[in-house]
Design a protein around this motif. Structure first.
Motif, short mmCIF file in Angstrom:
data_model
loop_
_atom_site.label_atom_id
_atom_site.label_comp_id
_atom_site.label_asym_id
_atom_site.label_seq_id
_atom_site.Cartn_x
_atom_site.Cartn_y
_atom_site.Cartn_z
N ASP A 38 0.86 -1.19 0.00
CA ASP A 38 0.00 0.00 0.00
C ASP A 38 0.90 1.24 0.00
OD1 ASP A 38 -1.75 2.05 0.39
OD2 ASP A 38 -2.89 1.06 1.98
N GLN A 39 1.26 1.65 -1.20
CA GLN A 39 2.23 2.75 -1.32
C GLN A 39 1.62 4.10 -0.94
OE1 GLN A 39 5.85 2.92 -2.54
NE2 GLN A 39 5.50 1.10 -1.29
N GLN A 40 0.27 4.16 -0.91
CA GLN A 40 -0.37 5.41 -0.46
C GLN A 40 -0.11 5.64 1.02
OE1 GLN A 40 -1.91 7.59 -2.40
NE2 GLN A 40 -1.49 6.23 -4.13
N ARG A 41 -0.08 4.57 1.79
CA ARG A 41 -0.01 4.72 3.25
C ARG A 41 1.37 4.42 3.81
NH1 ARG A 41 -3.55 0.69 5.09
NH2 ARG A 41 -3.37 1.50 7.19
N ASP A 177 -5.39 -0.84 -7.78
CA ASP A 177 -4.43 0.20 -7.43
C ASP A 177 -3.07 -0.36 -7.00
OD1 ASP A 177 -5.86 -0.94 -5.37
OD2 ASP A 177 -5.84 0.84 -4.10
#
Ligand code: GLU
Ligand code: ZN
Length: 274
Positions: A38-41, A177
């Motif tokens: 989860d590269q967003q977080r 995603d």
């Protein structure tokens, strides 16, 4: 035995993570895996904090550490294999579509599985030919799942294919995603790291049949499993990811020694006030 500790660098490690790491280290030679799909977080500073906290606890692990964000090729190869065999289908449903379809009167009461509402199979008829689509979610057709058995905490567990289809359904293996899902990444990486015994919190026990099914389909070994109890607060509620008051850093700042904290955890899985 080789065991692993597999935190996500999305926030500070709390007492629950410390307990998971101690259980892994107690049961074998612990390797480390950074679960940062989860590269967003995920943040590099949280990864650094993980190393600091684990060192403070007195734990060691071999280098190099496996980082899931470096493993897209391995996940892609596993997906290609399943796709080529017609076992995956693209799913374009969002959460609301799934809830609406699962709530249709002919479906009965929506069942909850390890990933939430059991997917009612809306997209199962989607085309499975041609190159693997990489901009939509891919689900495993659970019709391919045979009878499963594995060992958890020394006890034999089993689930037959029909029970899998009913209680779990078609799990997402590639998220739109992220290019993979937790389930696919964890199975590919446990095999790549040669894990003999997977130790992790009991909240993940319901996902184990998905992992065993994937091991069978990908011809990977099934490790032993040991799901441990969770650390809770004084009211009996399990610690949340964002419960920063129970972070190791805050105990450290409040003057706790690592020895005292480890002794406390071994004795009781109730988080003390920091
Ligand atoms: N990354 C997961 C977590 O932080 C652990 C996954 C696992 O142990 O299989 O809870
Ligand atoms: Zn769908």
């Amino acid at each position: 035995m080789r065991t692993r500790f597999a935190p996500s660098p999305t926030g500070p490690l709390h007492l629950g993570h410390a307990w998971a790491a101690l259980v892994a280290a107690d049961h074998g030679d612990m390797v480390l895996r950074i679960e940062d799909i989860d590269q967003q977080r995920s943040r590099p500073e949280w990864e650094t904090a993980i190393y600091d906290d684990l060192h403070w606890l007195g734990l060691t692990w071999p280098s190099p550490v496996l980082r899931q964000s470096d493993r897209a090729d391995a996940y892609g190869a596993a997906l290609d294999d399943l796709w080529a065999r017609g076992l995956l289908y693209p799913c374009t449903c969002n959460r609301r579509d799934i809830l609406a379809a699962a709530a249709a009167p002919q479906e009965g009461a929506p069942l909850l599985g390890p990933d939430g509402v059991v997917y009612p199979g809306t997209c199962r008829g989607a085309a499975r030919a041609g190159p693997r689509p990489d901009v939509v979610a891919l689900r495993l057709d659970a019709g391919a799942v045979d009878d499963l058995s594995w060992t958890d905490g020394g006890q034999t567990q089993s689930m037959d294919g029909a029970a899998f289809r009913q209680s779990i359904g078609d799990p997402v293996l590639a998220r739109r995603d992220m290019g993979t899902s937790y389930h696919l990444a964890v199975v590919v990486d446990d095999a790549a790291q040669g894990i003999d015994l997977v130790t992790r919190g009991e909240d993940l026990a319901p996902a184990t049949p998905i992992h065993v099914a994937l091991q069978r389909l990908l011809a990977l070994p099934t490790p032993l499993y040991l799901h441990h109890d969770l650390v809770r607060d004084g009211a009996g509620k399990r610690l949340a990811k964002r419960d920063d008051a129970r972070s190791l850093a805050s105990y450290r700042a409040a003057g706790w020694s690592a020895d005292a904290l480890v002794a406390h955890l071994r004795q009781s899985r109730v988080a003390p006030e920091s």
